[in-house]
Design a protein around this motif. Structure first.
Motif, PDB file in Angstrom:
ATOM      1  N   ASP A   1       0.813  -1.213   0.000  1.00  0.00           N
ATOM      2  CA  ASP A   1       0.000   0.000   0.000  1.00  0.00           C
ATOM      3  C   ASP A   1       0.846   1.264   0.000  1.00  0.00           C
TER       4      ASP A   1
ATOM      5  N   ARG B   1      -6.017   6.028   2.179  1.00  0.00           N
ATOM      6  CA  ARG B   1      -6.518   4.928   1.357  1.00  0.00           C
ATOM      7  C   ARG B   1      -7.715   4.268   2.040  1.00  0.00           C
TER       8      ARG B   1
ATOM      9  N   THR C   1      -1.847   7.873  -4.907  1.00  0.00           N
ATOM     10  CA  THR C   1      -2.462   6.819  -4.094  1.00  0.00           C
ATOM     11  C   THR C   1      -3.984   6.897  -4.175  1.00  0.00           C
TER      12      THR C   1
ATOM     13  N   SER D   1      -1.387   4.849 -11.836  1.00  0.00           N
ATOM     14  CA  SER D   1      -1.911   4.471 -10.515  1.00  0.00           C
ATOM     15  C   SER D   1      -3.309   3.900 -10.611  1.00  0.00           C
TER      16      SER D   1
ATOM     17  N   THR E   1       5.757   2.719  -6.766  1.00  0.00           N
ATOM     18  CA  THR E   1       6.183   3.384  -5.536  1.00  0.00           C
ATOM     19  C   THR E   1       7.443   4.207  -5.796  1.00  0.00           C
TER      20      THR E   1
END
Lengths: 648, 648
Positions: A37, A44, A100, A310, A368
């Motif tokens: 994550d 999130r 994200t 993403s 990432t």
């Protein structure tokens, strides 16, 4: 209006019988999920919480009329915005969060909502923030809440991949101190404008800036803030907005063609971070040259590519989660001929799905890295003391990464969705099981924010330029303490990039810098090598990003879990380009022959823990709206009380 | 109701400047088109004539409600049927026509119409004809006109790829001399039944035949003709019909779940070509064994695979025609930076599209071979004097071909549609340009009439069985007078098939015939090789079918046109499997290295005649409804009088 409502099945699926894995340890699984994550973990989860609180709204709906579909996407995004999950200011305060949020919205399964999000916050809001100045930032709070909706008009019908040649003009009128916006030809209509057909109040219009007192020639493409709708959504005078109509997917998005005729805007509405027009027509710019000015003005497309990547990553995790859970619960022919064996246990199914799982892990870690490099660059730019060559070097790397990961991720999303659909058979063909939106959502990603192939041309070009400038794009793996296998793969991938780069460089050198010749060689002789070089760069960086994580000493507990996936991914990459590797003596025929059985071994080893690897994606089970991800037998029971919802 | 209407643009597209080709000779082009159209040329043109006469009806429509979408597909098919383009009797009189009609309907661009066609004429009508006897043939005239609509209920929710284990029962009741049809569980619902949700009056229901006086065990799966709707479309008692709802494509098709509860049908409604139940319950069958009986009863799936492959071929020709015409008219950056160069001239575009064109040519000729082999078999079966071993050998070959070409063609259709979409950028994303239906239509083809991967398991199994029985599946190319290059490719492909076959055979031998071990090796150890063997067979046969045409002495005029495509296709096949070929010493590393540049040369050579090769597909220009296949600038002109149609 007819509609099909999807009911989430809350029943958990029992995993296929399998040997135990370190992932059955709750603590290890949580560490893995935390790692995958990446960042902004709380935010999130906040997004998923909002989706739960507004479950009805976020339940996928199909066979809805276009207007209703758009209303759904609008309300979903509005609800998320009111929950405060993202701000335009994040580009300065917390850039990783922007991306994200895109991934998390991708996991929710509606590419339309994600697309509206990216235009509002990145293309519109981000451009306002980064190319505008203080006087343009006043509306940002209303952009954050989605009360003021924006759009971004760069592409013209005739100028998709060659936007610098666009024909829309913004002509300065010294008498009224205004710019006049015009689309002189059908080809100069602004095309594909997300949020344009129904919702946008504002549009950042890119246009050739013309100051008649200086020259009839353009000063280059510049961005202008133009009101296209009043607050009550009446369209402003001189603006013609046409709905683009039905698309192969993403129909929650209100794409428009925009046409401007003598639309006047105050001089101050030029977003003037780069160029300024003073009262009376004096022109100043911090950047020389039309093409260079264009490149800087279109900078928001860079972060846009990370946004697209993403959301593609999010939808890929969702698709794989659905496909694997169905594979674990779908019984078919077993050793005695009875239908008693989960298809997840078939090698065929594992060979289809596990390579996608391994690549999704790799791309997660690559993502990432890209996000954090982008954030670093933004921080450096805020830092007045940062040395220019350091910024330039980082900007170069970020440029490469953004142009490398978007194509890689969107093609991967397309392949994943398509293969998952196929491996779920007829069930995969039902809209409610969500692979359709994943396939067409991926297609949107493939050509949005730059056609994938054109971006890979850009990567190859930048790599060659970089070699000339002496830039190194990365250190290699050898010194990270990685094991022998991964180090070898990494060396091969690095060597391949260098060799392909040298070959292309040699071809380009022969052009002697003649522009006609450059075009001839680049566009008509070496197209294959151009694409291959970009792919070699992207795959090398992706593999290294994955390896960095696996051999990070803080990840020791996860190493036994991740190493076989890394190994599998490395073998996949070599096998895919085995023809070139063997022809160029980087692998022997014997080594090439050993790749498939070794892949099969790794697939069998990891495939028995398919369900646990999917759990690493951390897609909330209660937000899996696809019936086949849950108790699909009960869902199909003709006697089920809620059965009526299925009829249309 | 909102809708988007598509206007055909009648303006022809000027081809990119190119060296002259033999295809600029009208006579040569006509010969090529005649060859590619294979058979039933007049009937093919009749279909296009009907579409022209009912232009409004055949104009693609999007964003229509589900019911309207289905009504459209129904009316399109009804109109074609009333035009007398196909009859169920064609299976006996003119089998090739059944498949040619599927291809032509595929070219019309609505996979929904083609799907309803294939169920009505092949699965329903064909089964009635071939598994029924005289007493069942009375309704065939009404099936031909689509006045009586039929469906085919084999698949159950729980039994897709293992239909022999289905749970629906037909129990004989001697008191009333009837069968009683029942679906005892949710898993035994008949699933995905095309024509079922709205239109079908009749259903061929497959069920376990139970005669309680003989045994409580099933006598095997048998087909029963069951009325499910009265002529006024009221649903019959005991039949529950549920709409499957919205799908990722093919929404013109009314798929249903069917559930039967104590539905009684006369004893005579057992389709009794294979098995008969006499009054009182005496059972007779020409075939022994449950599984073998099932295989014979499901025979219509074989021709069904050719039907699916034919419609996939049609949609592929359409997609490529649209993409190439757009590529010829879409201008983008040229040598001076201006947007003055058709993207068809880019090597990138040629490298994306020309391999698809070459493969489509190859598959067209492969299709022709399969159709004619199937027709031969049907003729032989009518011939009372035909020797049984000749029929058996031909049936074996037809079985292999049908199971080989459907996967190959449907995957090719998917890749073609997807790549064409991508190479047409944003324009490809608009529903009106038809790639969306092509992508999802291909997906339907991939898992319809047998999951592609399962069919390839079947091919591999039959190949191994055939080796044991001493069957040869084909002669090879050497004696056809083909040139050195193609002969070499053909030899390599044949050798590859033999080697992969031997390797798999050796693995299976080790099981010692133990059924648990067979399952273990086949499903859990050699899945890759199983698929590769089937692919090797399919590709070899496809290449040889292409080569046979190219080296047919009657085709001399076409040879210079077709040979480079054959050559390109051969190189593509070798390159795709180069890793295996080099690892197994069939190619040297150096030879592998020579494949890509040689492919590039062939692509450049053929790519400059892209437009002419596409003309060989003979897709009627006036039935190209996609705006980008015509004058798309005018179509997008905001001042165009018919502009209002675009708004939704």
């Amino acid at each position: 209006m007819h509609r099909l409502e999807i009911v989430a099945a809350h029943v958990s699926v029992s995993p296929a019988a399998s040997a135990s894995s370190p992932l059955s340890d709750r603590e290890v699984m949580e560490q893995l999920q935390h790692l995958m994550d990446a960042d902004n973990h709380d935010n999130r989860q906040r997004i998923f919480r909002i989706a739960r609180q507004h479950r009805d709204l976020f339940t996928p709906r199909f066979n809805v009329a276009l207007a209703a579909h758009r209303e759904l996407a609008y309300r979903r995004l509005k609800t998320l915005c009111e929950g405060g999950v993202v701000s335009v200011w994040d580009f300065i305060r917390n850039p990783a969060n922007v991306f994200t949020v895109h991934e998390a919205v991708g996991i929710l399964g509606d590419p339309g909502t994600a697309t509206k999000l990216t235009v509002q916050f990145n293309l519109f809001g981000g451009t306002l923030l980064q190319l505008g100045t203080d006087k343009h930032h006043g509306i940002i709070p209303d952009v954050d809440t989605f009360d003021q909706v924006g759009c971004f008009a760069l592409t013209e019908l005739g100028f998709g991949n060659n936007a610098v040649e666009m024909q829309t003009t913004a002509t300065y009128d010294p008498h009224t101190d205004e710019f006049i916006i015009n689309c002189p030809t059908p080809l100069s209509q602004k095309y594909w404008i997300t949020n344009g057909a129904q919702h946008a109040h504002w549009c950042v219009v890119f246009a050739q800036l013309i100051i008649p007192s200086l020259s009839s020639e353009s000063q280059g493409v510049h961005p202008f803030l133009v009101r296209i709708r009043h607050n009550d959504r009446r369209v402003c005078e001189g603006v013609t907005i046409e709905d683009m109509g039905f698309k192969i997917g993403n129909n929650g998005v209100d794409n428009a063609k925009l046409h401007f005729q003598d639309v006047r805007i105050p001089r101050e509405h030029l977003l003037d971070r780069v160029s300024t027009v003073h009262k009376g027509g004096k022109f100043e710019s911090t950047v020389q040259g039309r093409r260079q000015r264009f490149v800087i003005q279109a900078d928001q497309l860079l972060s846009g590519r990370l946004c697209i990547a993403s959301m593609m990553l999010g939808q890929t995790k969702l698709a794989l989660t659905i496909a694997v859970r169905y594979s674990q619960s779908r019984l078919c022919v077993g050793p005695t001929g009875k239908s008693d064996t989960a298809i997840a246990e078939y090698q065929l199914q594992q060979q289809a799905l596990m390579p996608l799982v391994a690549a999704t892990y790799a791309l997660t870690f690559f993502m990432t890295e890209c996000k954090h490099k982008y954030a670093q660059l933004n921080a450096l730019r805020q830092d007045k003391a940062a040395p220019k060559d350091q910024i330039d070097a980082l900007r170069y790397e970020v440029l490469l990464l953004c142009c490398a990961i978007k194509p890689m991720m969107s093609w991967h999303a397309e392949r994943t969705a398509s293969i998952c659909r196929e491996r779920c058979g007829g069930q995969g063909y039902l809209a409610c099981n969500l692979f359709g939106e994943a396939i067409t959502g991926a297609h949107a990603g493939i050509t949005a924010e730059g056609d994938n192939r054109v971006l890979w041309q850009k990567v190859a070009k930048e790599l060659l330029d970089g070699v000339q400038k002496g830039w190194k794009n990365r250190k290699g793996l050898a010194d990270t303490g990685a094991g022998e296998g991964p180090v070898r793969v990494s060396r091969l991938l690095a060597k391949r990039e260098v060799m392909k780069g040298r070959a292309l460089g040699a071809s380009m050198l022969k052009t002697g810098g003649n522009s006609g010749q450059i075009f001839e060689v680049w566009m008509r002789q070496e197209a294959r090598l151009v694409q291959e070089l970009a792919e070699a760069f992207a795959e090398k960086r992706c593999f290294e990003a994955f390896a960095d994580v696996v051999f990070d000493t803080k990840m020791r507990k996860l190493q036994p879990v991740l190493l076989p996936l890394l190994d599998l991914y490395g073998h996949m990459l070599l096998h895919k380009d085995a023809a070139w590797l063997v022809a160029n003596s980087l692998l022997t025929p014997q080594e090439v022959g050993e790749l498939p059985p070794e892949q099969d071994r790794l697939i069998t080893q990891t495939g028995q823990h398919m369900g646990e690897y999917i759990e690493g994606f951390n897609v909330p089970k209660d937000l899996l709206f696809a019936p086949i991800a849950g108790d699909w037998v009960n869902y199909n029971d003709p006697k089920r009380p809620m059965h009526g919802e299925l009829t249309v």
